[in-house]
Design a protein around this motif. Sequence first.
Motif, PDB file in Angstrom:
ATOM      1  N   VAL A 230       2.121 -11.130  -2.433  1.00  0.00           N
ATOM      2  CA  VAL A 230       1.963 -10.333  -3.638  1.00  0.00           C
ATOM      3  C   VAL A 230       2.298 -11.181  -4.859  1.00  0.00           C
ATOM      4  O   VAL A 230       3.015 -12.177  -4.769  1.00  0.00           O
ATOM      5  CB  VAL A 230       2.867  -9.080  -3.600  1.00  0.00           C
ATOM      6  N   ARG A 231       1.779 -10.778  -5.989  1.00  0.00           N
ATOM      7  CA  ARG A 231       2.022 -11.493  -7.241  1.00  0.00           C
ATOM      8  C   ARG A 231       2.303 -10.486  -8.342  1.00  0.00           C
ATOM      9  O   ARG A 231       1.833  -9.341  -8.293  1.00  0.00           O
ATOM     10  CB  ARG A 231       0.813 -12.346  -7.618  1.00  0.00           C
ATOM     11  N   PRO A 313      -3.489 -10.028  -3.160  1.00  0.00           N
ATOM     12  CA  PRO A 313      -4.470 -11.052  -3.549  1.00  0.00           C
ATOM     13  C   PRO A 313      -5.782 -10.495  -4.091  1.00  0.00           C
ATOM     14  O   PRO A 313      -6.378 -11.087  -4.991  1.00  0.00           O
ATOM     15  CB  PRO A 313      -4.680 -11.840  -2.250  1.00  0.00           C
ATOM     16  N   ASP A 314      -6.242  -9.354  -3.551  1.00  0.00           N
ATOM     17  CA  ASP A 314      -7.507  -8.780  -4.037  1.00  0.00           C
ATOM     18  C   ASP A 314      -7.292  -7.524  -4.877  1.00  0.00           C
ATOM     19  O   ASP A 314      -8.249  -6.885  -5.299  1.00  0.00           O
ATOM     20  CB  ASP A 314      -8.460  -8.477  -2.880  1.00  0.00           C
ATOM     21  N   VAL A 331       3.916  -2.089   3.389  1.00  0.00           N
ATOM     22  CA  VAL A 331       3.144  -1.185   2.535  1.00  0.00           C
ATOM     23  C   VAL A 331       3.302  -1.662   1.098  1.00  0.00           C
ATOM     24  O   VAL A 331       4.419  -1.725   0.583  1.00  0.00           O
ATOM     25  CB  VAL A 331       3.636   0.266   2.657  1.00  0.00           C
ATOM     26  N   THR A 332       2.204  -2.021   0.466  1.00  0.00           N
ATOM     27  CA  THR A 332       2.285  -2.459  -0.926  1.00  0.00           C
ATOM     28  C   THR A 332       1.005  -2.077  -1.661  1.00  0.00           C
ATOM     29  O   THR A 332      -0.089  -2.119  -1.093  1.00  0.00           O
ATOM     30  CB  THR A 332       2.542  -3.978  -1.029  1.00  0.00           C
ATOM     31  N   CYS A 333       1.149  -1.685  -2.917  1.00  0.00           N
ATOM     32  CA  CYS A 333      -0.007  -1.360  -3.746  1.00  0.00           C
ATOM     33  C   CYS A 333       0.457  -1.307  -5.195  1.00  0.00           C
ATOM     34  O   CYS A 333       1.646  -1.282  -5.475  1.00  0.00           O
ATOM     35  CB  CYS A 333      -0.634  -0.016  -3.344  1.00  0.00           C
ATOM     36  N   ALA A 369      -6.624 -13.289   5.851  1.00  0.00           N
ATOM     37  CA  ALA A 369      -6.782 -14.390   6.781  1.00  0.00           C
ATOM     38  C   ALA A 369      -8.257 -14.730   6.955  1.00  0.00           C
ATOM     39  O   ALA A 369      -8.646 -15.902   6.985  1.00  0.00           O
ATOM     40  CB  ALA A 369      -6.161 -14.029   8.138  1.00  0.00           C
ATOM     41  N   LEU A 370      -9.105 -13.699   7.048  1.00  0.00           N
ATOM     42  CA  LEU A 370     -10.540 -13.921   7.192  1.00  0.00           C
ATOM     43  C   LEU A 370     -11.113 -14.566   5.942  1.00  0.00           C
ATOM     44  O   LEU A 370     -11.946 -15.464   6.008  1.00  0.00           O
ATOM     45  CB  LEU A 370     -11.240 -12.595   7.467  1.00  0.00           C
TER      46      LEU A 370
END
Length: 374
Positions: A230-231, A313-314, A331-333, A369-370
Motif C-alpha cells: 500500500v502507498r 497498487p491499482d 483487508v485494505t481499501c 503478482a500476475l
Amino acid sequence: MQQRSPEITIIGGGLVGLSVALGLLLSGRRVRVLDGADSDARASQGNFGLVWGQGKGWDFAPYANWTMDALAVWPEFARQLQELSGIDVALDQSGGYEFFTNPAEMDGFRAELEQQAAHLGHRANYQMLNGDDLRSQLPGIGPEVVGASFSPRDGHVNPLRFLRALRSAVQTAGGRVTMNATVAVVTPQRGGGFALALADGEALYTEQVVLCAGLGAATLARDLGFITQVRPQLGELLITEKLGNRLPFLSSTIRQVDEGGVQIGGTKANAGLDDRETLPIMSKLAHHAVTVFPALADVRVVRAWGALRVMSPDGYPVYAKSSLYPGAFLVTCHSGVTLAPLHASVLADWIMNTSPTPDLEAFDECRFALSHAA
C-alpha cells in the motif's frame, strides 16, 4: 500460561477494521480490535464522508458492482448503526454532482460513466447536464461551470460521527476495543493461531487475525506472506464556518456537513508520509469552491488539514487470505465509508467461509503478482 484471547483479532480500529469487526460480531464470533497510537496516520479521521459511486470501477467491473451493492444497502446499515450505538450518522443519500469547468475533462468523465454503466447494466443511473441546464436547476452555480454529472444514489455522512458510531456498535455487540495497542510482531504458531507482540511488551494469542491497519500494516503483512504494497496518497481539506443556509447541492469536492460547516477537498498527491497542508493547494481549493458556487467567497475558512489515503497498487480494494498461514487475512481499501455496509456483512461471511461463500476472487492480491509477471 498465556490466556486465550478472542477468536478473531482485528488489527486496526479505523472505519475498515471496525466495520469488519461489527460484521463478525453480528455473525456470532468473538472479536477483539487492537487500535494503534493517536500519532498513527489515520485516514478514518480525515476522510470526506462520501457515500459515492460515480465513476468507481469504470475500468474494473467487479469494483463497479461492489460499490453499487454498497450504495443499495447503506440506508439499512445506517439504521442498524443507530439502533446499536444510539448515534445518527446523518446519512443523506439524495444525490450528488461532479462539476466541471473544462469541457475536455467533462467529456472524459462522460466516457468513464458510459463504461461504468456498461458494467452495471440496468443498475446504472446518472445524467449529464450542460451548464445552462445545471444553472436552471441550481441557481447560484458559477458561469465558468460548463456542466456536471449527477447520480441520485450518491450521498454522504458525518465522518467523525460515523467512526464513533462504529466503535460504539462494536462494543454494544460484545466486541472489545483496545486503544493505543500497537502490534509490533505477528508470529504464526506451529499448531495454528497467531502470537501477537505489542509495542508495550504485552503478548496475546488469537486463532485468526485480520490486518486492517492501512498504512501501518505493511511490515505485518509481509510477515504473513502478503505481497500487497500500500502507498499513501495525500488529500487536503478546507473547513468553513457554520452556515445558516443549506447548500443546494452535494458534490465530491464540496459538501456541507449536518452541523452547517462546508468541507472543500478532492486533491490527490503523492507526498510520502507527509500529511501537512500546503498553501498552494489551499488556494486552489478555495478558488475551485468559489468558481463552482460564488456565494462561498464571503464565507470564512476556520480550519485546514491534510490526511493520507490508503491506496493499493491499482487503487482497488484488496481482500486476501494468506496461503502460507491459514487464518490470516488482509483487508485494505480507500473507500472505507462507501464500502462499510459490505465490510460489515458480506466480508464477514467471506472471512468465516460460510456457505455460500461470497466470490471475492477479483479483489485478491494475486492480481498484483500476475501483473508483475506480465
